[in-house]
Design a protein around this motif. Structure first.
Motif, PDB file in Angstrom:
ATOM      1  N   THR A  77       0.908  -1.191   0.091  1.00 30.17           N
ATOM      2  CA  THR A  77       0.131   0.009  -0.030  1.00 30.17           C
ATOM      3  C   THR A  77       0.734   1.310   0.027  1.00 30.17           C
ATOM      4  OG1 THR A  77      -1.804   1.232   1.116  1.00 30.17           O
ATOM      5  CG2 THR A  77      -0.235   0.191   2.561  1.00 30.17           C
ATOM      6  N   GLU A  79      -1.240   3.909   0.657  1.00 30.93           N
ATOM      7  CA  GLU A  79      -1.900   4.828   1.634  1.00 30.93           C
ATOM      8  C   GLU A  79      -1.315   5.085   3.003  1.00 30.93           C
ATOM      9  OE1 GLU A  79      -4.708   6.137   0.547  1.00 30.93           O
ATOM     10  OE2 GLU A  79      -4.605   5.243  -1.717  1.00 30.93           O
ATOM     11  N   LYS A  81      -2.916   6.182   5.355  1.00 31.79           N
ATOM     12  CA  LYS A  81      -3.988   6.025   6.351  1.00 31.79           C
ATOM     13  C   LYS A  81      -4.018   4.540   6.721  1.00 31.79           C
ATOM     14  CE  LYS A  81      -8.968   6.995   7.154  1.00 31.79           C
ATOM     15  NZ  LYS A  81     -10.015   7.990   6.811  1.00 31.79           N
ATOM     16  N   VAL A  82      -4.001   3.536   5.779  1.00 31.87           N
ATOM     17  CA  VAL A  82      -3.954   2.281   5.914  1.00 31.87           C
ATOM     18  C   VAL A  82      -2.499   1.742   6.751  1.00 31.87           C
ATOM     19  CG1 VAL A  82      -3.635  -0.063   4.691  1.00 31.87           C
ATOM     20  CG2 VAL A  82      -4.940   1.615   3.754  1.00 31.87           C
ATOM     21  N   ARG A  84      -0.792   3.715   8.810  1.00 33.05           N
ATOM     22  CA  ARG A  84      -0.703   4.051  10.203  1.00 33.05           C
ATOM     23  C   ARG A  84      -2.014   3.584  11.155  1.00 33.05           C
ATOM     24  NH1 ARG A  84       2.075   8.567  11.384  1.00 33.05           N
ATOM     25  NH2 ARG A  84       0.671   9.102  13.150  1.00 33.05           N
ATOM     26  N   ASN A  85      -2.977   3.092  10.481  1.00 37.42           N
ATOM     27  CA  ASN A  85      -3.954   2.207  11.165  1.00 37.42           C
ATOM     28  C   ASN A  85      -3.355   0.899  11.599  1.00 37.42           C
ATOM     29  OD1 ASN A  85      -5.995   4.314  11.158  1.00 37.42           O
ATOM     30  ND2 ASN A  85      -7.074   3.603   9.516  1.00 37.42           N
ATOM     31  N   TYR A  86      -2.848   0.220  10.428  1.00 37.32           N
ATOM     32  CA  TYR A  86      -2.174  -0.876  10.633  1.00 37.32           C
ATOM     33  C   TYR A  86      -1.003  -0.810  12.067  1.00 37.32           C
ATOM     34  CZ  TYR A  86       1.178  -5.006  10.373  1.00 37.32           C
ATOM     35  OH  TYR A  86       1.936  -5.983  10.282  1.00 37.32           O
ATOM     36  N   VAL A  88      -1.224   1.425  14.474  1.00 40.62           N
ATOM     37  CA  VAL A  88      -1.910   1.514  15.553  1.00 40.62           C
ATOM     38  C   VAL A  88      -2.554   0.449  16.097  1.00 40.62           C
ATOM     39  CG1 VAL A  88      -4.093   2.472  16.534  1.00 40.62           C
ATOM     40  CG2 VAL A  88      -2.535   4.020  15.168  1.00 40.62           C
ATOM     41  N   ALA A  89      -3.045  -0.656  15.294  1.00 44.01           N
ATOM     42  CA  ALA A  89      -3.686  -1.805  15.672  1.00 44.01           C
ATOM     43  C   ALA A  89      -2.453  -2.846  16.233  1.00 44.01           C
ATOM     44  CB  ALA A  89      -4.106  -2.727  14.653  1.00 44.01           C
ATOM     45  N   TRP A  91       0.337  -1.600  17.677  1.00 48.22           N
ATOM     46  CA  TRP A  91       0.527  -0.678  18.993  1.00 48.22           C
ATOM     47  C   TRP A  91      -0.373  -1.345  20.121  1.00 48.22           C
ATOM     48  CZ3 TRP A  91      -2.204   3.119  21.761  1.00 48.22           C
ATOM     49  CH2 TRP A  91      -1.609   3.842  22.661  1.00 48.22           C
ATOM     50  N   ARG A 134       6.813   1.994  17.510  1.00 51.90           N
ATOM     51  CA  ARG A 134       5.492   2.172  16.916  1.00 51.90           C
ATOM     52  C   ARG A 134       5.097   3.720  17.512  1.00 51.90           C
ATOM     53  NH1 ARG A 134       4.766  -3.055  15.068  1.00 51.90           N
ATOM     54  NH2 ARG A 134       4.635  -4.445  16.707  1.00 51.90           N
ATOM     55  N   LEU A 138       4.245   7.175  15.432  1.00 50.05           N
ATOM     56  CA  LEU A 138       2.977   7.384  15.360  1.00 50.05           C
ATOM     57  C   LEU A 138       3.200   8.888  15.830  1.00 50.05           C
ATOM     58  CD1 LEU A 138       0.950   4.548  16.718  1.00 50.05           C
ATOM     59  CD2 LEU A 138       0.892   5.431  14.474  1.00 50.05           C
TER      60      LEU A 138
END
Length: 158
Positions: A77, A79, A81-82, A84-86, A88-89, A91, A134, A138
């Motif tokens: 990816t 992206e 956003k993808v 960062r969300n990965y 965060v998950a 984390w 992480r 972030l």
């Protein structure tokens, strides 16, 4: 490599983490008795019950799944956003992992680093390193995400 991560997070999350997860996946498959016994330092090695054996193998399978997901997501990816969300998950998963390990080991065993075995280093040391990495990523301390451009139909798209 399609990863948009800055150089240090790219090294950590795209290379070191998947390699360590694959190593972690092999341990319960190749040496299940040692893997189960070493979850708590100085526990005796014993013949595994069917429940212990299947749990060890399933945990190894989850490690392999996490390695594959990480490589699949971070290398494919562009992206932000993808990504960062990965992160965060993962984390949040680090917090749960450290809390569960700390609960079972107890505070004293978690802070007596000189008494850690290899699995304690993985369960506490490596997870804490990844959690801090992480957190720094972030918070933006490890640099901005890279912008990747692609040629589509003869034009540059950003």
């Amino acid at each position: 490599m399609a990863s948009i991560l800055p150089p240090l997070p790219k090294l950590i999350f795209c290379f070191l983490e998947p390699v360590s997860l694959i190593a972690g996946a092999l341990s319960p498959v190749l040496y299940p008795e040692y893997f189960v016994a070493d979850q708590v330092a100085h526990a005796p090695i014993h013949s595994l019950t069917d429940n212990e054996h299947v749990l060890a193998l399933q945990l190894g399978n989850l490690y392999l799944l996490m390695a594959l997901m990480g490589v699949g997501i971070l290398y494919s990816t562009t992206e932000a956003k993808v990504v960062r969300n990965y992160i965060v998950a993962l984390w949040m998963g680090d917090i749960g992992h450290l809390a569960a390990t700390g609960y079972v080991l107890g505070f004293r065993n978690c802070v007596e680093v000189s008494k850690w075995n290899a699995l304690a280093w993985g369960n506490v040391g490596a997870t804490l390193f990844l959690f801090v990495s992480r957190s720094a990523y972030l918070a933006g301390y490890l640099g901005p995400d890279q912008r990747i451009t692609e040629r589509r139909r003869g034009r540059k798209a950003e």
